[in-house]
Design a protein around this motif. Structure first.
Motif, short mmCIF file in Angstrom:
data_model
loop_
_atom_site.label_atom_id
_atom_site.label_comp_id
_atom_site.label_asym_id
_atom_site.label_seq_id
_atom_site.Cartn_x
_atom_site.Cartn_y
_atom_site.Cartn_z
N THR A 39 10.12 61.20 3.68
CA THR A 39 8.78 60.63 3.61
C THR A 39 8.81 59.09 3.59
N THR A 40 9.97 58.53 3.84
CA THR A 40 10.12 57.08 3.83
C THR A 40 9.45 56.46 5.06
N ARG A 41 8.79 55.35 4.86
CA ARG A 41 8.28 54.55 5.98
C ARG A 41 9.37 53.52 6.30
N TYR A 42 9.66 53.36 7.58
CA TYR A 42 10.72 52.45 8.01
C TYR A 42 10.15 51.33 8.87
N SER A 43 10.73 50.15 8.71
CA SER A 43 10.45 49.06 9.64
C SER A 43 11.67 48.95 10.55
N SER A 44 11.48 48.28 11.69
CA SER A 44 12.54 48.16 12.67
C SER A 44 12.22 46.99 13.59
N PRO A 45 13.24 46.34 14.13
CA PRO A 45 12.96 45.30 15.12
C PRO A 45 12.36 45.87 16.41
N TRP A 46 12.32 47.18 16.56
CA TRP A 46 11.81 47.82 17.77
C TRP A 46 10.30 48.05 17.75
N ALA A 48 6.28 47.21 15.49
CA ALA A 48 5.52 46.50 14.45
C ALA A 48 5.16 47.47 13.33
N GLY A 49 5.16 46.99 12.11
CA GLY A 49 4.75 47.80 10.96
C GLY A 49 5.87 48.66 10.41
N PHE A 77 17.02 71.34 20.09
CA PHE A 77 17.73 70.09 19.84
C PHE A 77 16.90 68.92 20.38
N HIS A 78 16.66 67.95 19.54
CA HIS A 78 15.89 66.76 19.91
C HIS A 78 16.87 65.63 20.18
N GLN A 79 16.83 65.06 21.38
CA GLN A 79 17.82 64.05 21.79
C GLN A 79 17.46 62.63 21.37
N GLY A 80 16.35 62.43 20.70
CA GLY A 80 15.96 61.09 20.27
C GLY A 80 15.41 61.12 18.86
N ILE A 81 14.67 60.08 18.52
CA ILE A 81 13.94 60.00 17.25
C ILE A 81 12.49 59.72 17.60
N ASP A 82 11.58 60.49 17.01
CA ASP A 82 10.15 60.26 17.18
C ASP A 82 9.63 59.60 15.91
N VAL A 83 8.97 58.47 16.08
CA VAL A 83 8.42 57.72 14.95
C VAL A 83 6.90 57.71 15.09
N ALA A 84 6.21 58.26 14.11
CA ALA A 84 4.75 58.33 14.13
C ALA A 84 4.17 56.93 14.00
N MET A 85 3.31 56.56 14.93
CA MET A 85 2.63 55.27 14.84
C MET A 85 1.34 55.34 15.65
N ARG A 86 0.40 54.53 15.26
CA ARG A 86 -0.89 54.51 15.94
C ARG A 86 -0.73 54.08 17.39
N CYS A 87 -1.60 54.61 18.23
CA CYS A 87 -1.63 54.17 19.63
C CYS A 87 -1.89 52.67 19.67
N GLY A 88 -1.15 52.00 20.53
CA GLY A 88 -1.30 50.55 20.67
C GLY A 88 -0.34 49.74 19.82
N THR A 89 0.47 50.40 18.98
CA THR A 89 1.44 49.67 18.17
C THR A 89 2.41 48.93 19.09
N PRO A 90 2.63 47.62 18.85
CA PRO A 90 3.55 46.86 19.71
C PRO A 90 4.99 47.34 19.58
N LEU A 91 5.67 47.40 20.73
CA LEU A 91 7.09 47.77 20.79
C LEU A 91 7.86 46.56 21.29
N TYR A 92 8.94 46.22 20.59
CA TYR A 92 9.73 45.03 20.89
C TYR A 92 11.16 45.42 21.27
N ALA A 93 11.79 44.59 22.07
CA ALA A 93 13.20 44.81 22.41
C ALA A 93 14.06 44.44 21.21
N GLY A 94 14.83 45.40 20.71
CA GLY A 94 15.71 45.16 19.57
C GLY A 94 17.00 44.46 19.96
#
Length: 190
Positions: A39-46, A48-49, A77-94
């Motif tokens: 239930t942890t919320r994570y931040s990431s350089p990839w 916003a929020g 088997f899920h080959q990635g990670i899905d991170v719940a975020m609102r539509c329109g959340t900015p995505l940045y190059a990490g």
């Protein structure tokens, strides 16, 4: 009298706007289902929020994946990670990446996925479910650059970011966990 009218108008506006801004923003997407006990919320350089992981890498009970022999109980088997975020959340190059053709990606990633490549790190990165992409094939994307926004295209479970790490030039079978690459930092419980 005008001042009193202005104050009342301001209070009325605040009474309408504050619930509209705080209620839905806290509720999230009603289609989100979390297939993890984390239930942890994570931040990431990839992105916003700070956001929760919906579907982690590996075996999952999420119904969108066919049973996989690597997984017990007929799970997929899920080959990635899905991170719940609102539509329109900015995505940045990490990290510094080049945009390559997404022609090999299927419809499961939405109609506008991004395929990024780093020869230096010997990897490809699939970014699924994007609403708007600000970069084009062949373009070098410096670290920290806004390259897209999250969306729910091709995602029956609501708005989220799908991040998948593959071998350089590899297909789905070369996917490994992107968690370390994402530099997920705990930001607190949901």
């Amino acid at each position: 009298m005008r001042r009193l009218g202005a104050v009342l108008a301001g209070l009325l506006l605040a009474a309408v706007l504050v619930p509209a801004l705080t209620g839905p923003a806290r509720a999230g997407d009603p289609r989100w289902v979390f297939y993890t006990h984390d239930t942890t919320r994570y931040s990431s350089p990839w992105f916003a929020g700070a956001h929760r992981i919906m579907v982690p890498f590996g075996c999952t009970r999420a119904p969108y994946y066919s049973p996989d022999p690597r997984c017990a109980h007929g799970h997929g088997f899920h080959q990635g990670i899905d991170v719940a975020m609102r539509c329109g959340t900015p995505l940045y190059a990490g990290l510094r990446l080049r945009v390559v053709s997404n022609a090999t990606l299927g419809p499961a990633y939405g109609d506008n996925p991004v395929l990024l490549r780093s020869r230096r790190h010997h990897l490809d990165l699939v970014v699924g479910h994007t609403r708007r992409v600000y970069v084009q094939e062949g373009e070098v994307v410096p670290r920290g650059t806004l390259f897209a926004r999250a969306n729910d295209r091709g995602a029956p479970d609501g708005c989220h970011l799908h991040l998948e790490r593959r071998a350089l030039g590899g297909d789905l079978s070369t996917a490994v966990s992107p968690r370390t690459l994402m530099h997920l930092t705990p930001a607190g419980p949901a």
